[in-house]
Design a protein around this motif. Structure first.
Motif, mmCIF file in Angstrom:
data_model
loop_
_atom_site.group_PDB
_atom_site.id
_atom_site.type_symbol
_atom_site.label_atom_id
_atom_site.label_comp_id
_atom_site.label_asym_id
_atom_site.label_seq_id
_atom_site.Cartn_x
_atom_site.Cartn_y
_atom_site.Cartn_z
ATOM 1 N N GLY A 95 0.819 -1.206 0.000
ATOM 2 C CA GLY A 95 0.000 0.000 0.000
ATOM 3 C C GLY A 95 0.853 1.257 0.000
ATOM 4 N N GLN A 96 1.885 1.292 0.846
ATOM 5 C CA GLN A 96 2.820 2.416 0.917
ATOM 6 C C GLN A 96 4.235 1.870 1.069
ATOM 7 O OE1 GLN A 96 1.761 5.781 3.568
ATOM 8 N NE2 GLN A 96 -0.193 4.756 3.938
ATOM 9 N N GLY A 97 5.198 2.640 0.576
ATOM 10 C CA GLY A 97 6.596 2.269 0.744
ATOM 11 C C GLY A 97 6.974 1.063 -0.077
ATOM 12 N N GLU A 98 7.777 0.175 0.531
ATOM 13 C CA GLU A 98 8.293 -0.996 -0.162
ATOM 14 C C GLU A 98 8.559 -2.098 0.845
ATOM 15 O OE1 GLU A 98 12.021 0.035 -1.897
ATOM 16 O OE2 GLU A 98 12.946 0.573 0.016
ATOM 17 N N ASN A 132 -1.706 -4.781 7.192
ATOM 18 C CA ASN A 132 -2.724 -3.732 7.153
ATOM 19 C C ASN A 132 -3.601 -3.683 8.406
ATOM 20 O OD1 ASN A 132 -3.622 -6.278 5.682
ATOM 21 N ND2 ASN A 132 -5.600 -5.323 6.074
ATOM 22 N N ASP A 147 0.917 6.674 13.446
ATOM 23 C CA ASP A 147 1.377 6.843 12.063
ATOM 24 C C ASP A 147 2.699 6.097 11.918
ATOM 25 O OD1 ASP A 147 2.150 7.611 9.547
ATOM 26 O OD2 ASP A 147 1.671 9.733 9.812
ATOM 27 N N MET A 159 4.296 5.218 9.211
ATOM 28 C CA MET A 159 5.163 5.632 8.112
ATOM 29 C C MET A 159 5.934 6.907 8.405
ATOM 30 S SD MET A 159 5.307 3.539 5.520
ATOM 31 C CE MET A 159 6.044 4.650 4.324
ATOM 32 N N ASN A 160 5.306 7.851 9.084
ATOM 33 C CA ASN A 160 5.892 9.189 9.210
ATOM 34 C C ASN A 160 6.432 9.517 10.599
ATOM 35 O OD1 ASN A 160 5.179 9.917 6.468
ATOM 36 N ND2 ASN A 160 3.053 10.050 7.197
ATOM 37 N N THR A 182 10.271 2.370 9.278
ATOM 38 C CA THR A 182 9.257 1.591 8.563
ATOM 39 C C THR A 182 9.555 1.615 7.073
ATOM 40 O OG1 THR A 182 7.575 2.106 10.230
ATOM 41 C CG2 THR A 182 6.794 1.373 8.061
ATOM 42 N N GLY A 240 7.476 0.014 4.773
ATOM 43 C CA GLY A 240 6.224 0.091 4.035
ATOM 44 C C GLY A 240 5.063 -0.504 4.805
ATOM 45 N N LEU A 241 3.870 -0.337 4.231
ATOM 46 C CA LEU A 241 2.630 -0.857 4.804
ATOM 47 C C LEU A 241 1.919 -1.706 3.763
ATOM 48 C CD1 LEU A 241 1.229 2.381 6.525
ATOM 49 C CD2 LEU A 241 2.597 0.560 7.575
ATOM 50 N N GLU A 265 -1.180 -3.189 1.659
ATOM 51 C CA GLU A 265 -2.399 -2.605 1.118
ATOM 52 C C GLU A 265 -3.615 -3.249 1.780
ATOM 53 O OE1 GLU A 265 -3.496 -1.655 -3.362
ATOM 54 O OE2 GLU A 265 -3.894 -3.752 -2.900
#
Length: 445
Positions: A136-139, A153, A178, A180-181, A216, A218-219, A221
């Motif tokens: 979903g995000q990142g890798e 997820n 959060d 990712m950030n 992190t 990634g996440l 999907e």
């Protein structure tokens, strides 16, 4: 007589009694639709089951454990642990495409007032890529980028408000985390953490363990409603995880790892399990048995796939048989229509014979009429089947995804079968028409 003439005569004879032809075709429509829909339910159920199995680990994967994983080894047996040597040995087995060690560690994560508990699974970068995890995000965690975590997820549901003691499953409110950030602090030595929390006032205090900021990568999907085998998993590159654990638990036994009789750690890290991919589903059981012969425990979805396929085949036969009853009734209707047509056209058949028409042409004409009834009924029945299939899938979407499935081969077979049934039903009436005496037919009123 030319085939075009036979075609024209057959079609005109069917249109001569429109209502009777319509009712006969309607019988074929109902029969074709019944058998196609019934078989589609069996196929859809089988496809849905296979898709579900694919989400829970796939059809060509094998999980390998040490021989005491299920408590099966006796005290006299030597415990066969999973090491790098075992990975190399299993990789040499025919049909094995990939072998990845799997190392897990139970950790605690912190971000603000929220805490969470989960396991980190270390695997090779190739294995993670071959698992077809939707990003979903990142890798996915890189092989040479240090320790980075990839979260499932639904992992956020493992976090809770440590100050208020509020859990997601109690409040229904997703934690404000959060991944990712914002930085995520990971505590690897959870035993030391709880010991520091439970100091008994005896004067001996345990210092809280060090927290590490682990980035992190990634996440996965998907939303909270999208469940899969890895929805609650956290992945990392296995080499980076091993390096981190050796750093955190220097000269100490890593949780989950065996220890010597003196309580000291082994120099080598042993794995919790091995993840294996086989080149074809048909070879899974053979590879699995060979691994068991080596003295290890092995499990796969193929163990009950054969039984499931047998059950699905039985269900398809039962459902198809129910639909075939309707098509059999339609065949009786076609035979009745053709017999009535012969009685009505007795004099016409006699004239055709007197004019020297070949007997095979008479038979072909009646078989073409019966075949047309099967063809038109089959086409309309297939259209009706698709409509019914769409309605069933819409109604059952909250319980099953695609419970009615009509593949192309089923369309072709059902259409050919409808024409065959029509022609088979018209075969004996066609023979009767061939055997009519020309003079007796002409004198018939």
């Amino acid at each position: 007589m030319r085939i075009l003439d036979l075609f024209r005569m057959s079609s005109s004879n069917l249109l001569r009694r429109k209502l009777r032809t319509f009712l006969t075709v309607l019988g074929v429509v109902i029969g074709t639709a019944s058998i196609v829909v019934m078989i589609s339910l069996g196929l859809g159920l089988r496809k849905s089951t296979l898709d579900q199995i694919e989400q829970y680990g796939g059809l060509t994967t094998i999980n390998v454990y040490s021989n005491d994983y299920y408590g099966s080894s006796s005290s006299d047996d030597e415990t066969k642990r999973l090491s790098d040597e075992v990975v190399e040995e299993i990789a040499q087995i025919p049909h094995v495409e990939l072998v990845s060690p799997k190392l897990s560690i139970y950790v605690m994560a912190k971000q603000g007032v929220y805490e969470g508990n989960f396991q980190i699974y270390g695997m090779t970068a190739e294995a993670l890529r071959r698992m077809d995890i939707k990003i979903g995000q990142g890798e996915l965690p890189p092989a040479d980028g240090g320790l980075q975590l990839f979260y499932g997820n639904q992992i956020l549901t493992n976090f809770y408000n440590a100050k208020k003691g509020e859990y997601y499953w109690e409040t229904g409110v997703l934690p404000d985390v959060d991944l990712m950030n914002d930085p995520v602090f990971i505590i690897f030595d959870t035993d030391a953490y709880w010991q520091s929390k439970n100091n008994d006032g005896s004067g001996q205090t345990t210092l809280p363990p060090k927290k590490y900021i682990i980035p992190t990568s990634g996440l996965m999907e998907g939303s909270l409603e999208d469940y899969s085998e890895n929805a609650y998993s956290v992945f990392a590159d296995i080499d980076a995880l091993k390096a981190q654990l050796k750093k955190v638990f220097k000269n100490k036994v890593i949780p989950g790892q065996p220890q010597t009789k003196s309580g000291k750690p082994y120099k080598e890290l042993y794995y919790n399990e091995l993840y294996i991919r086989v080149d074809n589903m048909d070879n899974v059981q053979a590879v699995q048995q060979e691994i068991k012969n080596m003295g290890y425990e092995a499990s796969s979805n193929a163990e009950w796939m054969e039984q499931m396929q047998t059950q699905m085949g039985t269900i398809q036969m039962v459902l198809g048989g129910i639909g075939a009853v309707s098509l059999f009734v339609a065949a009786i209707g076609i035979a009745n229509t053709m017999m009535m047509s012969i009685y009505e056209r007795t004099k016409e058949i006699g004239v055709i014979k007197v004019l020297g028409c070949d007997m095979g042409n008479i038979r072909t004409m009646f078989l073409m009429e019966a075949g047309f009834i099967g063809l038109f009924g089959g086409i309309i029945g297939l259209i009706l089947s698709y409509g019914i299939s769409v309605v069933i899938n819409v109604v059952a979407k909250d319980y099953y995804q695609g419970i009615s499935y009509i593949p192309l081969w089923l369309v072709l077979i059902s259409l050919v079968f409808a024409v065959f049934v029509g022609m088979a039903a018209g075969f004996f009436p066609a023979l009767r028409a061939m055997k009519l005496s020309p003079l007796a037919a002409i004198r018939n009123e």
